[in-house]
Each structure stands twice: as C-alpha cells, then as structure tokens.
Design an enzyme around this catalytic site. Structure first.
Site, PDB file in Angstrom:
ATOM      1  N   ASP A  39       0.873  -1.173   0.063  1.00 22.75           N
ATOM      2  CA  ASP A  39       0.041  -0.082  -0.013  1.00 22.75           C
ATOM      3  C   ASP A  39       0.820   1.016   0.005  1.00 22.75           C
ATOM      4  O   ASP A  39       0.471   2.278  -0.001  1.00 22.75           O
ATOM      5  CB  ASP A  39      -0.875   0.104   1.209  1.00 22.75           C
ATOM      6  CG  ASP A  39      -1.810   1.138   1.268  1.00 22.75           C
ATOM      7  OD1 ASP A  39      -2.524   1.411   0.086  1.00 22.75           O
ATOM      8  OD2 ASP A  39      -2.296   1.597   2.325  1.00 22.75           O
TER       9      ASP A  39
ATOM     10  N   SER B 187      -6.822   5.322   0.121  1.00 22.79           N
ATOM     11  CA  SER B 187      -7.296   3.886  -0.543  1.00 22.79           C
ATOM     12  C   SER B 187      -8.702   3.608  -0.302  1.00 22.79           C
ATOM     13  O   SER B 187      -9.130   3.627   0.833  1.00 22.79           O
ATOM     14  CB  SER B 187      -6.037   2.733   0.141  1.00 22.79           C
ATOM     15  OG  SER B 187      -4.943   3.106   0.077  1.00 22.79           O
TER      16      SER B 187
ATOM     17  N   GLN C  26      -5.597  -1.910  -6.612  1.00 23.47           N
ATOM     18  CA  GLN C  26      -6.395  -0.991  -5.777  1.00 23.47           C
ATOM     19  C   GLN C  26      -6.965  -0.016  -6.424  1.00 23.47           C
ATOM     20  O   GLN C  26      -6.276   0.461  -7.555  1.00 23.47           O
ATOM     21  CB  GLN C  26      -5.022  -0.667  -4.754  1.00 23.47           C
ATOM     22  CG  GLN C  26      -5.597   0.541  -3.743  1.00 23.47           C
ATOM     23  CD  GLN C  26      -4.388   0.961  -2.681  1.00 23.47           C
ATOM     24  OE1 GLN C  26      -3.498   1.517  -3.363  1.00 23.47           O
ATOM     25  NE2 GLN C  26      -4.235   0.464  -1.551  1.00 23.47           N
TER      26      GLN C  26
END
Length: 288
Positions: free
Chosen positions: A205, A229, A279
């Site tokens: 991430d 996110s 993502q």
C-alpha cells in the site's frame, strides 16, 4: 534502540484477547489517518492466526471504510467462514472506538502441484545501482525537512525508484501512468512465512497509487490531492521473503470520477512473479 524491522515485526504481532478476537497497536504519529497497509497487514495476521499451519494465504480482498485514528488500538474480529479440505476462508472486521474501519476476506490454500506460466519481469536496473529514496530526495531538496528525516529514521523498507523522480511540469508532460520500485525490509524478519506475507501486504500500500499520480504531480512534492485507499486486493502466487529485494511494477489503466485504479506485479530477484495487486484510490483536489 530497536531497528525499523523489529518495530515492524512488533507492530504485526497482535495480542489475542479472546477466541477469534485480536488487538493491534496503532502508533501515535503525525498522520491524519492510520496507514492502510498497517491495517491490512494486521488483519491478515489475525486471519492467519486462526488458520492451520502449512496452508498459506493465496488471496485477500479488502475495503477501507473509515479512516483509522492514530494512537488508538484496533480490534480485529475473525469469522471462520470455511475450513475445507483444500481451502480455508476467513473474514476479518477491524473496529476502532466501536466503529468498523476496515474489512478483509482472505483465502488460504493447501499447496498443490500444477502447470505453470507467467509474464516476464521487466528489464530494469539492479537495486544496488539506484539511490535510496532518502538519498534521491536529498539530491533534489538538499537538507530534508524534519518530517522526511523522521520518516527515514522509522522506515522499515529500503525503497529505490527504478526511474529518477520527476519534479517539474516539463518532466511530467506526457509521462505514462506507471512506476516501478525495488523494495526490501531493512533487516531480518525471521523465518515465519506469515510474517513475510503480512510485511509485504503492509508494503503493497506504500507506493501503488504512485502510478495514478505520476502524470499529474511530483510524487514527493507538495500534494494537490487528498488521497485515500478505497479497496485493496492481492493474490499470492509463490513463497517469498520480504527482507530480500523485490521489484514492484505499478501502472494505472484509468483515473476518472475522483478515483484512480492501480495494478501491481511483484517479482523476486530471480524474476519470478510472486504477488499481483489491485487497488482503487480516492483523489480529491485540495482546492476543490
């Protein structure tokens, strides 16, 4: 003084407070929200702690529902959805101050043999030939501001961009929405495969949304967007060590409607594809 790697292992070492219930620390840092990779990594630890040994995770799918509050513990509640002959499924809910901030579904698979194929790893410079992220920032900024100095002292990962960072509008003109970094934990993580998997989940991430931003603004300059996110999915293909170099190739097929989609492929030093990642992130202009 503990090393950054030791602090990362400690961060991922959850306290079990009841059957299927775990508690994770959330460091008090100068961030608006808890880092999403931390929550995802801790949630995967909770799922893995309820799964039989020798059955590694092969996929996870997750949603970031609310921003986590730094300094406040996070409770992870595990639901044992399925224990089959070949697959195990766990659902994890992360709760902070009585509110759900994140949920994750993870699937674990008993290793089996089968046919194989994969895409080739891109031909990129070796990590030893590239500057570390702090050194590259110093080459442009000179002396680092205190926030970046603090990041360098605490950062558990050595990050090296495959291409030099771009800082001017002219350099950004016509840039493709893709980025690549070499990464590894700066120290030993021991030999527990779950620790390595959760550490890489944490790292996944850190830079993935770079690919969305790179045509728009310098990655380490003044930020023009509030970024967050929204969801995160990973597929784990082969065993690996997160304390050895891995190449994280990232690209963004589309950005629209204040959201950007990014996908990543993670290769080990031998060129084996070990993890695939997807993502979506929220991008709202700060002056909008």
């Amino acid at each position: 003084m503990t090393s950054p790697a030791e602090r990362l292992v400690d961060l991922l070492d959850l306290e079990q407070i009841e059957v299927n219930i775990f508690r994770g620390r959330s460091p008090q840092e100068s961030l608006q929200r808890v880092f999403g990779g931390q929550v995802a990594g801790q949630a995967l630890v909770a799922a893995g702690r309820t799964t039989e040994a020798g059955r590694p995770v092969h996929s996870l799918h997750s949603y970031f529902l609310r921003p986590g509050i730094p300094g406040v513990p996070i409770v992870y509640q595990v639901e044992r959805v399925r224990d089959g002959r070949s697959f195990t499924t766990r659902r994890v809910t992360a709760v902070q101050e009585g509110r759900t901030i994140f949920n994750l579904t993870a699937s674990f698979h008993q290793p089996e043999s089968g046919f194989e194929h994969q895409v080739r790893m891109p031909d990129v410079p070796a990590p030893e030939s590239l500057p570390s992220l702090p050194d590259e920032l110093r080459s442009h900024l000179g002396e680092l501001p205190e926030s970046l100095e603090r990041m360098e002292r605490r950062m558990a990962f050595d990050i090296r961009y495959v291409e030099r960072l771009k800082w001017s509008e002219e350099e950004l003109r016509d840039v493709e929405p893709r980025s690549g970094v070499w990464m590894r934990v700066t120290g030993s993580l021991g030999d527990d495969p779950l620790v390595h998997t959760c550490a890489l989940t944490y790292a996944s991430d850190m830079t993935l949304l770079d690919a969305v931003r790179i045509p728009v603004e310098p990655l380490w300059g003044e930020r023009g967007f509030d970024m967050a996110s929204l969801d995160h999915a990973m597929w784990f293909h082969r065993p690996f060590r997160a304390d050895e170099w891995f190449l994280y190739q990232q690209e963004s097929p589309i950005a629209t409607g204040a959201r950007g989609l990014a996908r990543g492929q993670i290769f080990d030093r031998q060129g084996r594809l070990i993890v695939s990642v997807m993502q979506e992130g929220l991008f709202r202009a700060l002056n909008g």
